[in-house]
Design a protein around this motif. Structure first.
Motif, short mmCIF file in Angstrom:
data_model
loop_
_atom_site.label_atom_id
_atom_site.label_comp_id
_atom_site.label_asym_id
_atom_site.label_seq_id
_atom_site.Cartn_x
_atom_site.Cartn_y
_atom_site.Cartn_z
N HIS A 212 0.67 -1.20 -0.04
CA HIS A 212 -0.18 0.02 -0.03
C HIS A 212 1.00 1.33 0.08
O HIS A 212 0.50 2.44 -0.72
CB HIS A 212 -0.93 -0.04 1.16
CG HIS A 212 -2.07 -0.96 1.08
ND1 HIS A 212 -2.88 -0.95 0.25
CD2 HIS A 212 -2.50 -2.15 1.75
CE1 HIS A 212 -3.91 -1.87 0.22
NE2 HIS A 212 -3.69 -2.47 1.45
N GLY A 213 1.99 1.09 0.66
CA GLY A 213 3.04 2.40 0.52
C GLY A 213 3.57 2.60 -0.70
O GLY A 213 3.64 3.70 -1.27
N LEU A 214 3.73 1.72 -1.33
CA LEU A 214 4.33 1.79 -2.83
C LEU A 214 3.04 2.38 -3.71
O LEU A 214 3.62 3.21 -4.38
CB LEU A 214 4.89 0.26 -3.21
CG LEU A 214 5.99 -0.14 -2.64
CD1 LEU A 214 6.43 -1.55 -3.22
CD2 LEU A 214 7.38 0.93 -2.86
N ALA A 215 2.09 1.76 -3.58
CA ALA A 215 0.96 2.33 -4.39
C ALA A 215 0.73 4.02 -3.96
O ALA A 215 0.44 4.44 -4.99
CB ALA A 215 -0.29 1.40 -4.17
N ALA A 216 0.69 4.35 -2.82
CA ALA A 216 0.53 5.72 -2.42
C ALA A 216 1.67 6.35 -2.87
O ALA A 216 1.43 7.66 -3.31
CB ALA A 216 0.26 5.92 -0.99
N LEU A 217 2.79 6.02 -2.89
CA LEU A 217 4.05 6.64 -3.38
C LEU A 217 3.80 6.90 -5.03
O LEU A 217 4.15 7.92 -5.68
CB LEU A 217 5.34 6.09 -3.44
CG LEU A 217 6.49 6.46 -3.59
CD1 LEU A 217 6.91 7.91 -3.19
CD2 LEU A 217 7.64 5.47 -3.53
N SER A 218 3.38 5.69 -5.70
CA SER A 218 3.11 5.88 -6.97
C SER A 218 2.19 6.91 -7.23
O SER A 218 2.16 7.79 -8.33
CB SER A 218 2.80 4.56 -7.74
OG SER A 218 1.58 4.09 -7.09
N LEU A 219 0.95 7.06 -6.66
CA LEU A 219 -0.07 7.95 -6.95
C LEU A 219 0.47 9.40 -6.80
O LEU A 219 0.13 10.41 -7.51
CB LEU A 219 -1.27 7.42 -5.97
CG LEU A 219 -2.00 6.40 -6.37
CD1 LEU A 219 -3.15 6.17 -5.05
CD2 LEU A 219 -2.68 6.50 -7.58
N THR A 220 1.22 9.65 -5.80
CA THR A 220 1.91 10.88 -5.42
C THR A 220 2.94 11.58 -6.40
O THR A 220 2.54 12.37 -6.76
CB THR A 220 2.57 10.85 -4.15
OG1 THR A 220 1.80 10.43 -2.94
CG2 THR A 220 3.20 12.19 -4.03
N LEU A 221 3.68 10.30 -6.99
CA LEU A 221 4.44 10.73 -8.20
C LEU A 221 3.68 11.28 -9.28
O LEU A 221 3.95 12.25 -10.21
CB LEU A 221 5.36 9.66 -8.55
CG LEU A 221 6.53 9.34 -7.56
CD1 LEU A 221 7.26 8.12 -7.72
CD2 LEU A 221 7.44 10.52 -7.28
#
Length: 338
Positions: free
Chosen positions: A176-185
């Motif tokens: 989930h953290g990786l997914a949130a990071l990708s959305l932020t990027l």
């Protein structure tokens, strides 16, 4: 008949040849045995790292020569440099170092070895070091980020997060953290692109102003050196100013008793003058005509002109000089008395 008149074409060709030889000697003055001197060596690097001909060659921080050439030699970079009165051993190491924060380079030589390095034998890449160029790395990061598809990257991370849905909590949290990071990027794609582009422009601008920054730093060093040289004089000046202030304060304090009555009397005088200002103005306005008449009476010689009214009977005055009414000066144009 002179030689110029006999063979003008030959003389012109000889003159051009001499001029070309002089220009060639000037261009290669550094390589001449008497004027230039020094020894030329060659070193092989894995990359040039921004090194340019004309950059300095230093040993222990001291300039001993300059880079004379940077060229491609197969998959390696061939660097030639000339040094004068410098020992270069057969185990010497050569590295491309960063001279300033703006990215200017120089060649640093560590003279090692018991024997002398053969100038005809290049220094191998095992004894050369190339630096990591931060400016190129930032430019490369900007180009790489421009080519990155952040939307697909976000979709990929979402898919990874869904695939790890039934895994232990720690794995799911990481996904989930990786997914949130990708959305932020993905959301900050344009902002990051502008940021990296601005960073690239700043580095290019600073690189273009390298000479001005060097001049500024050199002038600043000269100014600080001059201030350091003048430190004793400036200290003496400040001490003298402090002593002068102390002496003036003591002088005023010592003469306060004498100065106070004088200042008080002066204040009273100015008060009286202010109160009688109108009378003084009237006196000065009347004094002007008086002094004008006095000057006229005394301006004819070693005597003064005067008229006494009624001193002589009217019968004794010449005809035509008697005033009709009142006591007026006689008409001196037709004769009179002085």
């Amino acid at each position: 008949m002179s030689l110029l008149r006999r063979h003008p074409l030959s003389v012109g060709l000889v003159g051009l040849l001499i001029a070309a030889l002089v220009g060639l000697l000037v261009a290669n003055a550094d390589a001449l045995p008497v004027i230039g001197g020094g020894t030329t060596y060659t070193a092989r690097f894995t990359e040039a790292a921004g090194l340019d001909p004309g950059n300095e060659v230093r040993v222990a921080g001291v300039k001993v020569g300059k880079v004379t050439g940077v060229s491609l030699d197969g998959d390696r970079v061939r660097v030639t440099f000339n040094v004068k009165d410098t020992w270069i051993g057969d185990s010497s190491t050569v590295s491309i170092a960063i001279k300033t924060l703006l990215g200017e380079k120089y060649l640093a030589v560590d003279p090692l070895g018991a024997g002398k390095q053969d100038p005809s034998t290049p220094i191998p890449t095992s004894r050369t070091v190339s630096p990591y160029d931060v400016t190129q790395a930032l430019n490369g990061l900007g180009s790489t980020f421009d080519q990155l598809d952040t939307k697909r990257l976000a979709q990929a991370f979402n898919a990874v997060s869904g695939a790890f849905a039934n895994t232990p909590p720690q794995v799911r949290t990481a996904a989930h953290g990786l997914a949130a990071l990708s959305l932020t990027l993905s959301k900050r794609d344009a902002s990051l692109a502008r940021l990296l582009d601005g960073t690239r422009q700043i580095t290019q601008t600073l690189a273009g102003q390298n000479g001005n920054f060097q001049t500024l730093l050199t002038d600043g060093n000269q100014l600080l050196g001059e201030v350091r040289m003048r430190r004793d004089a400036i200290h003496a000046l400040l001490v003298g100013a402090t002593n002068l202030g102390t002496q003036l304060a003591g002088l005023i304090q010592d003469n306060t008793k004498q100065l106070a009555p004088t200042l008080a009397a002066l204040d009273r005088v100015t008060g009286v003058l202010n109160k009688n200002q109108k009378s003084l103005d009237k006196t000065l306005s009347l004094a002007g005509p008086y002094y004008r008449l006095l000057t006229n009476a005394l301006g004819t010689g070693h005597w003064f002109d005067a008229y006494l009214c009624g001193l002589v009977p009217k019968d004794y005055l010449p005809t035509g000089t008697q005033p009709a009414t009142g006591c007026m000066p006689p008409n001196t144009t037709s004769g009179g008395s002085r």
